[in-house]
Design a protein around this motif. Sequence first.
Motif, PDB file in Angstrom:
ATOM      1  N   TYR A 281     -22.641  28.600 -21.131  1.00 29.53           N
ATOM      2  CA  TYR A 281     -23.097  29.222 -19.881  1.00 29.53           C
ATOM      3  C   TYR A 281     -24.423  28.682 -19.365  1.00 29.53           C
ATOM      4  O   TYR A 281     -25.354  29.456 -19.119  1.00 29.53           O
ATOM      5  N   HIS A 282     -24.499  27.369 -19.215  1.00 31.01           N
ATOM      6  CA  HIS A 282     -25.664  26.835 -18.489  1.00 31.01           C
ATOM      7  C   HIS A 282     -25.717  27.526 -17.133  1.00 31.01           C
ATOM      8  O   HIS A 282     -26.767  27.936 -16.661  1.00 31.01           O
ATOM      9  N   LEU A 283     -24.527  27.668 -16.533  1.00 29.40           N
ATOM     10  CA  LEU A 283     -24.402  28.413 -15.287  1.00 29.40           C
ATOM     11  C   LEU A 283     -23.273  29.420 -15.448  1.00 29.40           C
ATOM     12  O   LEU A 283     -22.295  29.150 -16.153  1.00 29.40           O
ATOM     13  N   TYR A 284     -23.424  30.575 -14.815  1.00 23.52           N
ATOM     14  CA  TYR A 284     -22.353  31.565 -14.796  1.00 23.52           C
ATOM     15  C   TYR A 284     -21.813  31.578 -13.372  1.00 23.52           C
ATOM     16  O   TYR A 284     -22.467  32.058 -12.452  1.00 23.52           O
ATOM     17  N   VAL A 285     -20.622  30.989 -13.218  1.00 20.52           N
ATOM     18  CA  VAL A 285     -20.089  30.741 -11.874  1.00 20.52           C
ATOM     19  C   VAL A 285     -18.842  31.591 -11.621  1.00 20.52           C
ATOM     20  O   VAL A 285     -17.856  31.480 -12.349  1.00 20.52           O
ATOM     21  N   VAL A 286     -18.910  32.433 -10.599  1.00 21.74           N
ATOM     22  CA  VAL A 286     -17.736  33.216 -10.201  1.00 21.74           C
ATOM     23  C   VAL A 286     -17.166  32.604  -8.922  1.00 21.74           C
ATOM     24  O   VAL A 286     -17.808  31.769  -8.285  1.00 21.74           O
ATOM     25  N   GLU A 287     -15.945  33.014  -8.576  1.00 17.35           N
ATOM     26  CA  GLU A 287     -15.378  32.588  -7.290  1.00 17.35           C
ATOM     27  C   GLU A 287     -15.126  33.835  -6.459  1.00 17.35           C
ATOM     28  O   GLU A 287     -14.514  34.790  -6.937  1.00 17.35           O
ATOM     29  N   VAL A 288     -15.637  33.815  -5.230  1.00 13.41           N
ATOM     30  CA  VAL A 288     -15.430  34.948  -4.330  1.00 13.41           C
ATOM     31  C   VAL A 288     -15.078  34.455  -2.934  1.00 13.41           C
ATOM     32  O   VAL A 288     -15.540  33.387  -2.503  1.00 13.41           O
ATOM     33  N   ALA A 289     -14.251  35.283  -2.230  1.00 12.94           N
ATOM     34  CA  ALA A 289     -13.974  34.977  -0.828  1.00 12.94           C
ATOM     35  C   ALA A 289     -15.217  35.349  -0.021  1.00 12.94           C
ATOM     36  O   ALA A 289     -15.968  36.249  -0.414  1.00 12.94           O
ATOM     37  N   GLY A 290     -15.450  34.684   1.070  1.00 13.63           N
ATOM     38  CA  GLY A 290     -16.616  34.992   1.905  1.00 13.63           C
ATOM     39  C   GLY A 290     -17.913  34.764   1.154  1.00 13.63           C
ATOM     40  O   GLY A 290     -18.860  35.545   1.256  1.00 13.63           O
ATOM     41  N   ARG A 291     -17.959  33.704   0.340  1.00  9.75           N
ATOM     42  CA  ARG A 291     -19.095  33.438  -0.534  1.00  9.75           C
ATOM     43  C   ARG A 291     -20.453  33.487   0.179  1.00  9.75           C
ATOM     44  O   ARG A 291     -21.392  34.097  -0.330  1.00  9.75           O
ATOM     45  N   ASP A 292     -20.562  32.861   1.353  1.00 11.49           N
ATOM     46  CA  ASP A 292     -21.876  32.782   1.992  1.00 11.49           C
ATOM     47  C   ASP A 292     -22.392  34.163   2.392  1.00 11.49           C
ATOM     48  O   ASP A 292     -23.581  34.458   2.233  1.00 11.49           O
ATOM     49  N   ALA A 293     -21.480  35.021   2.862  1.00 10.73           N
ATOM     50  CA  ALA A 293     -21.884  36.384   3.243  1.00 10.73           C
ATOM     51  C   ALA A 293     -22.303  37.178   2.009  1.00 10.73           C
ATOM     52  O   ALA A 293     -23.305  37.900   2.013  1.00 10.73           O
ATOM     53  N   VAL A 294     -21.552  37.014   0.924  1.00 10.40           N
ATOM     54  CA  VAL A 294     -21.876  37.700  -0.333  1.00 10.40           C
ATOM     55  C   VAL A 294     -23.247  37.237  -0.824  1.00 10.40           C
ATOM     56  O   VAL A 294     -24.102  38.027  -1.239  1.00 10.40           O
ATOM     57  N   ARG A 295     -23.461  35.942  -0.722  1.00 13.21           N
ATOM     58  CA  ARG A 295     -24.729  35.354  -1.160  1.00 13.21           C
ATOM     59  C   ARG A 295     -25.903  35.924  -0.349  1.00 13.21           C
ATOM     60  O   ARG A 295     -26.940  36.281  -0.901  1.00 13.21           O
ATOM     61  N   ASP A 296     -25.685  36.045   0.969  1.00 18.45           N
ATOM     62  CA  ASP A 296     -26.725  36.600   1.832  1.00 18.45           C
ATOM     63  C   ASP A 296     -27.012  38.052   1.465  1.00 18.45           C
ATOM     64  O   ASP A 296     -28.169  38.468   1.431  1.00 18.45           O
ATOM     65  N   SER A 297     -25.959  38.817   1.177  1.00 20.22           N
ATOM     66  CA  SER A 297     -26.224  40.229   0.888  1.00 20.22           C
ATOM     67  C   SER A 297     -26.920  40.386  -0.465  1.00 20.22           C
ATOM     68  O   SER A 297     -27.738  41.284  -0.628  1.00 20.22           O
ATOM     69  N   LEU A 298     -26.648  39.495  -1.409  1.00 25.70           N
ATOM     70  CA  LEU A 298     -27.389  39.530  -2.676  1.00 25.70           C
ATOM     71  C   LEU A 298     -28.855  39.151  -2.442  1.00 25.70           C
ATOM     72  O   LEU A 298     -29.768  39.748  -3.017  1.00 25.70           O
ATOM     73  N   ALA A 299     -29.078  38.188  -1.561  1.00 23.81           N
ATOM     74  CA  ALA A 299     -30.454  37.763  -1.261  1.00 23.81           C
ATOM     75  C   ALA A 299     -31.249  38.911  -0.634  1.00 23.81           C
ATOM     76  O   ALA A 299     -32.426  39.096  -0.934  1.00 23.81           O
ATOM     77  N   LEU A 300     -30.556  39.712   0.213  1.00 24.63           N
ATOM     78  CA  LEU A 300     -31.226  40.870   0.833  1.00 24.63           C
ATOM     79  C   LEU A 300     -31.657  41.889  -0.218  1.00 24.63           C
ATOM     80  O   LEU A 300     -32.599  42.647  -0.017  1.00 24.63           O
ATOM     81  N   ARG A 301     -30.947  41.910  -1.360  1.00 20.99           N
ATOM     82  CA  ARG A 301     -31.308  42.823  -2.454  1.00 20.99           C
ATOM     83  C   ARG A 301     -32.184  42.109  -3.483  1.00 20.99           C
ATOM     84  O   ARG A 301     -32.306  42.555  -4.625  1.00 20.99           O
ATOM     85  N   ASP A 302     -32.779  40.975  -3.083  1.00 25.56           N
ATOM     86  CA  ASP A 302     -33.719  40.237  -3.950  1.00 25.56           C
ATOM     87  C   ASP A 302     -33.076  39.616  -5.180  1.00 25.56           C
ATOM     88  O   ASP A 302     -33.693  39.533  -6.238  1.00 25.56           O
ATOM     89  N   ILE A 303     -31.830  39.209  -5.036  1.00 23.30           N
ATOM     90  CA  ILE A 303     -31.159  38.524  -6.145  1.00 23.30           C
ATOM     91  C   ILE A 303     -30.880  37.091  -5.721  1.00 23.30           C
ATOM     92  O   ILE A 303     -30.156  36.848  -4.746  1.00 23.30           O
ATOM     93  N   GLU A 304     -31.483  36.166  -6.459  1.00 22.30           N
ATOM     94  CA  GLU A 304     -31.310  34.757  -6.134  1.00 22.30           C
ATOM     95  C   GLU A 304     -30.022  34.240  -6.775  1.00 22.30           C
ATOM     96  O   GLU A 304     -29.759  34.517  -7.952  1.00 22.30           O
ATOM     97  N   THR A 305     -29.243  33.502  -6.012  1.00 20.89           N
ATOM     98  CA  THR A 305     -28.017  32.894  -6.552  1.00 20.89           C
ATOM     99  C   THR A 305     -28.029  31.413  -6.186  1.00 20.89           C
ATOM    100  O   THR A 305     -28.925  30.958  -5.485  1.00 20.89           O
TER     101      THR A 305
END
Length: 384
Positions: A281-305
């Motif tokens: 697990y150098h990286l823990y990589v999931v696959e999600v639909a709408g990845r960019d939107a999910v990424r933005d909403s995590l960033a809004l909660r202060d979680i870097e991806t």
Amino acid sequence: MIKLVDLNAQYQSIKAEIDEAIAKVIADAAFISGKYAKIFEEEFAAYLGVKCCIGCGNGTDALEILLKALGIGPGDEVIVPAHTWISTAESVTTAGATPVFVDTTPALYTINAALIERHITDRTKAIIPVHLYGHPAEMDTIMAIANSHGLKVLEDCAQAHGATYKGRKVGTIGHAAAFSFFPGKNLGAYGDAGGMVTNDESVAQVARMIANHGRLGKHDHALEGRNSRLDGLNAAVLSAKLHHLEAWTEARRSLAAVYDEALEREGVAVPLSLPDCKHVYHLYVVEVAGRDAVRDSLALRDIETGVHYPKALPFLKAYARFAHQQEEFPVAFESTSRILSLPMYPELQVDSAKQIAAILAESLRNSDLESSEQTLSNSSTGKS
Ligand SMILES: *Cc1c(COP(=O)(O)O)cnc(C)c1O
């Protein structure tokens, strides 16, 4: 703020050991190669269970120098996965040869061994499997193909320190292997550093010469090489850290299990880990639909991806000369819009991982909701 990787957290946990190691190198003025580089080379070879380890400037150099030491150069072709960090293919070009891309296996992200043979030509000389994200490539099949066609196998272990394939550490299975000790890698220096390992003493000797101006001894240059050496400060840092690597790997694996459990429940595609392999697990990589939107909403909660990587190599401008089409690499092409790397480092708290998983699940539900509302409003206005 939860970072993707927190290097300072690790330094704080072993500060006394690191500070002492650095002070010693400075006191001894053993800055380039020298005593501390030699100690680390021996320790890392012993850790892997391989005969020879040669420190060098970085992982990219390690790949390029080993290709040259394996006798690969102009006119030769080298098979590489389509989905990896650019160094894997770049080193082939800088060694004078041509990279030939092969698509990856769905969910494993490593080279699809079943597709390798159809890419072999008269010019093919080597295969570079990459143990991407920390999961071993299908080495048995790759070695069998290489042996039947007389090809060399150079393992790219930049993301897989300590990973095992059927009980064997990666880096000990092919003819040679390249490691990166870039700061963010599972075993990371405090600057650029790399390592080349092999059980073949003649390959090791040539690699060592190339990395140090083609030198056999002082002022005895048997060939023209280059300057790519492991420096003493980084070697001492790596030696200090090597003792912690197994514990850090176990921490990564426990965090991955926490993520797996929380995310599988939510129907998220979690990373595959084959039963006869040890994923680090150098990286823990999931696959999600709408990845960019999910990424933005995590960033809004202060979680870097992160996204590793947003474009498969054949589609980069750097490889436009090959004029590759998306249909040639469907798996690599389609996964790049869905992959998302979650925070992963040994010091990450279990509670944080649980919280990240919960927030990810929540944002997936919200985006599902939004898309169904979208569908509803479209159908009420007569659009499909
Ligand atoms: C990091 C990395 C490299 C190169 O290592 P550097 O030390 O940054 O030159 C090569 N291959 C892969 C897959 C990597 O992740």
